[in-house]
Design a protein around this motif. Structure first.
Motif, short mmCIF file in Angstrom:
data_model
loop_
_atom_site.label_atom_id
_atom_site.label_comp_id
_atom_site.label_asym_id
_atom_site.label_seq_id
_atom_site.Cartn_x
_atom_site.Cartn_y
_atom_site.Cartn_z
N SER A 184 0.81 -1.23 0.00
CA SER A 184 0.00 0.00 0.00
C SER A 184 0.84 1.28 0.00
O SER A 184 0.27 2.37 0.03
CB SER A 184 -0.98 0.07 1.19
OG SER A 184 -1.80 -1.07 1.25
N LYS A 227 2.97 4.29 -1.55
CA LYS A 227 2.69 4.96 -2.83
C LYS A 227 3.69 6.09 -3.11
O LYS A 227 4.22 6.69 -2.18
CB LYS A 227 1.29 5.57 -2.81
CG LYS A 227 0.15 4.57 -2.89
CD LYS A 227 -1.19 5.30 -2.90
CE LYS A 227 -2.34 4.36 -3.22
NZ LYS A 227 -2.49 3.28 -2.24
N GLY A 253 2.81 9.37 -5.25
CA GLY A 253 1.62 9.92 -5.90
C GLY A 253 0.48 8.93 -5.75
O GLY A 253 0.17 8.47 -4.65
N SER A 254 -0.13 8.56 -6.86
CA SER A 254 -1.23 7.59 -6.80
C SER A 254 -0.79 6.19 -7.19
O SER A 254 -1.61 5.27 -7.23
CB SER A 254 -2.36 8.06 -7.73
OG SER A 254 -1.87 8.14 -9.06
N ALA A 255 0.48 6.02 -7.51
CA ALA A 255 0.97 4.70 -7.95
C ALA A 255 1.47 3.89 -6.76
O ALA A 255 2.22 4.38 -5.92
CB ALA A 255 2.10 4.89 -8.96
N THR A 256 1.03 2.65 -6.70
CA THR A 256 1.34 1.79 -5.56
C THR A 256 2.62 1.00 -5.79
O THR A 256 2.89 0.55 -6.91
CB THR A 256 0.16 0.80 -5.33
OG1 THR A 256 -1.03 1.57 -5.15
CG2 THR A 256 0.38 -0.07 -4.10
#
Lengths: 217, 439
Positions: free
Chosen positions: B188, B190, B192-195
């Motif tokens: 979980s 990250k 930014g929005s990339a995991t």
């Protein structure tokens, strides 16, 4: 194994809260080790998470590695491919190139619910220094063990596993008094306690005839 | 019945205890001995029920369904479930195209499996130092280690903080290298929005039961950006007879745990924030650094000591750390070093037997070094001056435990005199002078 029995075993282990193989308070892995040594008459058991891991442990335990060759007739395609991947060549039984080869490097057998009761008998017939027992056929996922009477073989095989039994006893310190025991490549070949608990129950039931309770008569 | 249900609740924090004598000097412990067990993983009725249901399903289906669910959660293109984190890293490297004798750049500070996975791929781990703030691979050090035989760079998202992937990605692109993540701590996490797990060309991730996202015992998963890489890894295990399959038992447990992972992530983040605020107020301790735009998963929580803030700058920092460690443990805080030596100084990389007879190191002798701890000054400096909490932020049912941990740190920080006395009375060795530890 009956689904109810599997459910009971899984629920028991989950209730204990100990599902991790490196937990000091785990009782499932030592329990399976004890059962296997008792049923096979061997002094030591190494638990692993697959058949190929057990083959690796049986060989590494004897100090057999890349560039070596072994006498082990009758291996299947998958075992042969794996041993070759380890960099170990396999010589067929008897004589090759006029040179008599040594004893068989390891014996192997695969258990399933129908033949699991024969483990002890098969183990008695085995003469190799390491006995690879594939437990995958019992139905709980890939699982295997190496049985041996050789304490050094056991020690080296355990060190093949990252966080193996040796590491747990030393609280993970890699200090070694004997340089022959320093591990080379290591894998996480550890077996899950949940899987070990199910395997133990299946082997226990296979070793004794199933009896019904008085209430069902 | 053996159960992990707590025998008694922890008492709520009490300001008076902060001013009491330290436990190491005869006072009461902040967390009483009988209440120190941290329950992890949290096992619920959903986990039990899911395992019961899984008995009726095809084992392959249980594993495949789990892998697909988690692949979707991570946002990776392809996933291969495995038996362990080490095997997932091995397959990530194979998928990325690593060949025997290739060099793979890894950080000197990580768990030993990172480097052993490189050896498993018949390649050579080349160790580089870490960034002094993130404790992840230093991109400049990685750049300096690239040779004509380098095939991949494998950063580790140490403790759950994503490595500097943008810088490393640029480096890989510049030199035509593969970027392979070791995301074993970083469920979980990250940028930014990339995991984590979806950031590189491939990734490996441990899912063992001691991780933030636990399976039922042991497990791992490899992620791939392209189908070609996925196929390369899948074909490899088939061709070489390697059984890295995940057990359905482990997968079924993970399937129900995955549904609760966002909840646990929030609790961990809350506990980290709570503890960080109190630590930063003590002077002696500093909370982990998190770069802007990064989400730290806090699989572990590494705390930096600042002896100069409490007038102890005349003492060796490693000695201050050892003394503080003793005081915290006496208070019931299971702080630890988590690694005391750079990985290349561990025995398997000093002896380099590999698969036997020195293979695969023998394929590329020019890449092999006899390292000493001093070769990695940032790593050694970090080991000298930091302590780690592991499970202690992950126990979402015990908010009061997080408060008591924080109070224990505050209590110790108030007593530089006690730290000074312990340092004077003991001959503390530097961490790497002791036998290397796995964890």
């Amino acid at each position: 194994m009956e689904l109810f029995d599997t459910a009971t075993v899984l629920t028991r282990v989950l209730t204990s809260g100990v599902v991790m193989s490196i937990e000091k308070s785990d009782r499932e892995l030592p329990g399976l080790e004890r059962l296997l040594t008792k049923q096979t008459g061997r002094a030591k058991a190494v638990l692993l998470n697959s058949r190929s891991a057990a083959v690796h442990a049986a060989l590494a335990g004897q100090g057999i590695g890349h560039g070596d060759r072994i006498n082990r007739p009758g291996l299947g395609r998958q075992d042969l491919a794996f041993v070759n991947w380890l960099g170990i060549s396999v010589i067929e039984e008897g004589v090759e190139g006029g040179v008599e080869e040594g004893p068989v490097a390891f014996d192997h057998l695969a258990l399933d619910p129908e033949n699991a009761h024969q483990l002890g008998e098969w183990a008695r017939r085995s003469t190799a220094p390491a006995l690879v027992v594939d437990l995958t056929g019992l139905g709980f996922g890939p699982a295997a063990a190496v049985l041996t009477d050789d304490a050094d073989l056991w020690a080296r095989a355990e060190r093949l596993k990252i966080f193996g039994a040796y590491d747990l006893r030393t609280m993970w310190t890699q200090e070694e008094a004997d340089s022959n025991l320093v591990p080379g490549v290591q894998f996480n070949y550890r077996l899950s306690p949940l899987v070990a608990a199910c395997v133990r129950m299946a082997l226990s039931q296979a070793a004794r005839p199933h009896t019904t309770s008085g209430a069902t008569k | 019945m053996i159960t992990d249900f707590p025998a008694a609740p922890l008492p709520l924090p009490d300001e008076a205890e902060l001013a009491a004598e330290l436990a190491a000097f005869g006072g009461g412990a902040m967390i009483p001995k009988e209440m120190r067990r941290t329950i992890f993983p949290v096992i619920t009725k959903e986990d039990v029920f899911n395992l019961m249901l899984a008995q009726r399903a095809l084992p392959e289906r249980v594993v495949a369904d789990f892998a697909e669910s988690y692949r979707d959660y991570v946002g990776a293109n392809h996933a291969l479930p495995t038996a362990s984190g080490t095997s997932s890293l091995h397959l990530a490297l194979i998928g990325a195209g690593v060949q025997p004798g290739d060099e793979v750049i890894v950080p000197a500070f990580t768990f030993i499996a990172t480097a052993q996975a490189v050896v498993a791929a018949h390649a050579i781990p080349v160790f580089v130092d870490i960034d002094p703030r993130t404790y992840c691979m230093d991109p400049q050090a990685a750049a300096a280690a690239i040779t004509s035989r380098t095939r991949a760079i494998m950063p580790v998202h140490v403790h759950g903080l994503p490595a500097d992937v943008p810088a490393l990605r640029a480096l890989c692109d510049q030199h035509g290298l593969a970027l392979v993540e070791d995301a074993s701590h970083a469920h979980s996490a990250k940028i930014g929005s990339a995991t984590a797990g979806s950031l590189g060309d491939a990734a490996g991730q441990s899912l063992m039961a001691d991780k933030n996202f636990p399976l039922g015992g042991e497990g791992g998963i490899a992620f791939f950006a392209t189908e070609e890489a996925y196929r390369r890894a899948a074909d490899y295990v088939e061709r070489h007879g390697i059984d890295y399959r995940m057990s359905w038992v482990a997968a079924a447990f993970g399937a129900s745990q995955l549904k609760r992972l966002p909840y646990y992530d929030q609790v961990r983040a809350r506990n980290a924030r709570l503890l960080g605020e109190i630590l930063d107020g003590t002077g002696l301790f500093r909370a982990p650094y998190v770069p802007e735009g990064h989400v730290h998963a806090y699989n572990m929580y590494r705390i930096t000591l600042l002896p100069e803030a409490v007038g102890l700058d005349d003492l060796p920092v490693h000695a201050v750390k050892e003394a503080v460690h003793e005081l915290l443990v006496a208070e019931g805080v299971p702080a630890r070093e988590w690694q005391n030596s750079p990985i290349p100084c561990h025995l398997p990389f000093q002896h380099r037997a590999g698969f036997g007879n020195g293979y695969p190191f023998s394929l590329n002798p020019g890449a092999v070094r006899d390292h000493r701890p001093e070769d990695f000054p940032v790593t050694v400096g970090m080991l000298d001056s930091t302590l780690v909490l592991c499970r202690e932020l992950r126990s979402p049912v015990e908010y009061e435990r997080a408060l008591r941990y924080a109070d224990a740190f505050a209590k110790v920080a108030r007593r530089p005199d006690a730290i000074r006395k312990l340092v004077a009375d003991n001959d503390y060795r530097r961490p790497y002078e002791k036998a290397a530890r796995l964890g």
